[in-house]
Design a protein around this motif. Structure first.
Motif, short mmCIF file in Angstrom:
data_model
loop_
_atom_site.label_atom_id
_atom_site.label_comp_id
_atom_site.label_asym_id
_atom_site.label_seq_id
_atom_site.Cartn_x
_atom_site.Cartn_y
_atom_site.Cartn_z
N GLY A 1 0.81 -1.23 0.00
CA GLY A 1 0.00 0.00 0.00
C GLY A 1 0.83 1.27 0.00
N SER B 1 2.28 4.68 -0.63
CA SER B 1 1.64 5.86 -1.22
C SER B 1 2.41 7.13 -0.86
CB SER B 1 0.22 6.02 -0.67
OG SER B 1 -0.55 4.85 -0.90
N LYS B 2 2.39 8.08 -1.79
CA LYS B 2 2.92 9.41 -1.51
C LYS B 2 2.04 10.44 -2.18
CE LYS B 2 5.92 12.33 0.11
NZ LYS B 2 6.23 12.41 1.56
N ARG B 3 1.62 11.39 -1.38
CA ARG B 3 0.84 12.50 -1.93
C ARG B 3 1.64 13.77 -1.79
NH1 ARG B 3 -2.91 9.30 0.50
NH2 ARG B 3 -2.49 10.25 2.52
N ASP C 1 0.40 5.58 -5.52
CA ASP C 1 -0.95 5.37 -5.01
C ASP C 1 -1.21 3.91 -4.65
OD1 ASP C 1 -3.55 5.86 -4.39
OD2 ASP C 1 -4.22 6.26 -6.44
N GLY C 2 -0.85 3.52 -3.43
CA GLY C 2 -1.18 2.17 -2.94
C GLY C 2 -0.47 1.06 -3.67
N SER D 1 9.73 10.01 2.90
CA SER D 1 8.87 9.13 3.70
C SER D 1 7.49 9.03 3.08
CB SER D 1 8.75 9.60 5.15
OG SER D 1 9.30 10.83 5.32
N SER E 1 3.44 8.67 2.54
CA SER E 1 2.24 9.19 3.20
C SER E 1 1.49 8.04 3.85
CB SER E 1 1.30 9.85 2.17
OG SER E 1 1.99 10.79 1.40
N ALA E 2 1.61 6.85 3.25
CA ALA E 2 0.97 5.65 3.79
C ALA E 2 1.69 4.43 3.24
CB ALA E 2 -0.50 5.61 3.41
N GLY E 3 1.53 3.31 3.93
CA GLY E 3 2.09 2.06 3.44
C GLY E 3 3.43 1.72 4.05
N ARG E 4 3.94 0.56 3.66
CA ARG E 4 5.16 0.05 4.28
C ARG E 4 6.13 -0.50 3.24
NH1 ARG E 4 4.73 -3.94 8.77
NH2 ARG E 4 3.18 -5.11 7.59
N THR F 1 10.45 0.90 6.59
CA THR F 1 9.81 2.14 6.15
C THR F 1 10.46 3.35 6.83
OG1 THR F 1 7.77 0.87 6.17
CG2 THR F 1 7.56 3.23 5.76
#
Ligand code: ADP
Ligand code: MG
Length: 250
Positions: A19, A21-23, A31-32, A65, A67-70, A79
């Motif tokens: 998952g 993700s970086k925004r 995206d995921g 880093s 935004s979400a995920g590993r 991460t």
């Protein structure tokens, strides 16, 4: 198929993202992404400009880093770990920005890289091997600053090789190279490829054809297709995104 001998990964993969993700300012660049790489693979990451390749690479190599995920290396969560920590764990990184020291000789550069992770006798053996593989033996005594662009890139590649990492991550290794230097880089990668696990982020499709086995195509921050190189090159979706460039309305 299960994990390969010596893989040691609980997940069975040397590298895995879940998952990821970086925004940037709310806009997803990656995206995921669920990415998996087994030990012993050579994988090229391709995709049109803006697809998210560099952002993905930077998250895997601790330069950004998520935004979400590993990110998991050998099943261990790495991460957000810094580059030096990743290097100590066995991840060798070649970025696009040269990180060679112009004042050192080629031999000194390779020794320095090898000595960071290996004892003196072992380092000498490794450096001899790298000089032979890269063809840099002929310029071993030259200062890196005196070398042509392509040769400097090979010194940097040699420095990654000299650390003998479990995973090599190469970001556009042919950037700025002449067609001849690009062909020699492909030859070099094929030469050191046996027994190694390598990810190459690359823009040059011609180069990808020369070295690739498995290819992951990024598009709009996601994995569009993952398949052997011939299959990817023949896929109409891949042709469409390359013709369409990085448009987000495609
Ligand atoms: P690629 O390497 O595949 O060309 P990038 O990862 O560089 O793609 O870019 C993916 C998307 O994220 C693009 O839309 C790009 O404009 C955007 N992007 C990349 N880096 C930044 C940043 N530092 N700030 C804002 N947007 C960025
Ligand atoms: Mg890029």
């Amino acid at each position: 198929t299960g994990p390969r001998a010596g893989g040691g990964a609980m997940s069975g993969f040397l590298l895995e993202t879940r998952g990821l993700s970086k925004r940037f300012g709310g806009v997803p660049a990656v995206d995921g992404v669920d990415f998996r790489l087994a030990e012993g693979e050579l994988r090229c990451l391709i995709g049109p400009n803006g697809a998210g390749k560099s952002t993905f690479f930077k998250m895997v190599t601790g330069q950004l880093s998520p935004s979400a995920g590993r990110v998991l290396f050998r099943g261990v969560d790495v991460t957000g770990e810094h580059r030096h920590r990743l290097a100590a764990l066995g991840i060798g990184i070649k970025t696009q920005v040269p990180s060679v020291f112009d004042g050192l000789s080629v031999l000194e550069s390779l020794r320095l890289a090898a000595r960071r992770f290996h004892a003196a006798a072992e380092s000498a053996r490794i450096v001899d091997g790298v000089l032979a593989d890269t063809g840099l033996g002929a310029v071993a005594a030259r200062r890196v600053g005196e070398l042509a662009h392509g040769q400097r890139q090979w010194v940097e590649l040699g420095m990654v090789l000299a650390r003998q990492p479990a995973l090599m991550l190469l970001d556009e290794p042919t950037a700025g190279m002449t067609p001849d230097e690009t062909a020699r880089t492909a030859e070099l990668i094929r030469k050191f490829r046996p027994g190694r696990t390598i990810i190459v982020v690359e823009h040059d499709m011609h180069f990808v054809r020369m070295i690739a086995e498995g290819v992951t195509v990024f598009h709009q921050g996601r994995i569009l297709i993952e398949a052997p190189v011939a299959e990817v090159m023949a896929d109409p979706r891949v042709r469409a995104v390359y013709l369409g460039g990085g448009r987000r309305d495609a």
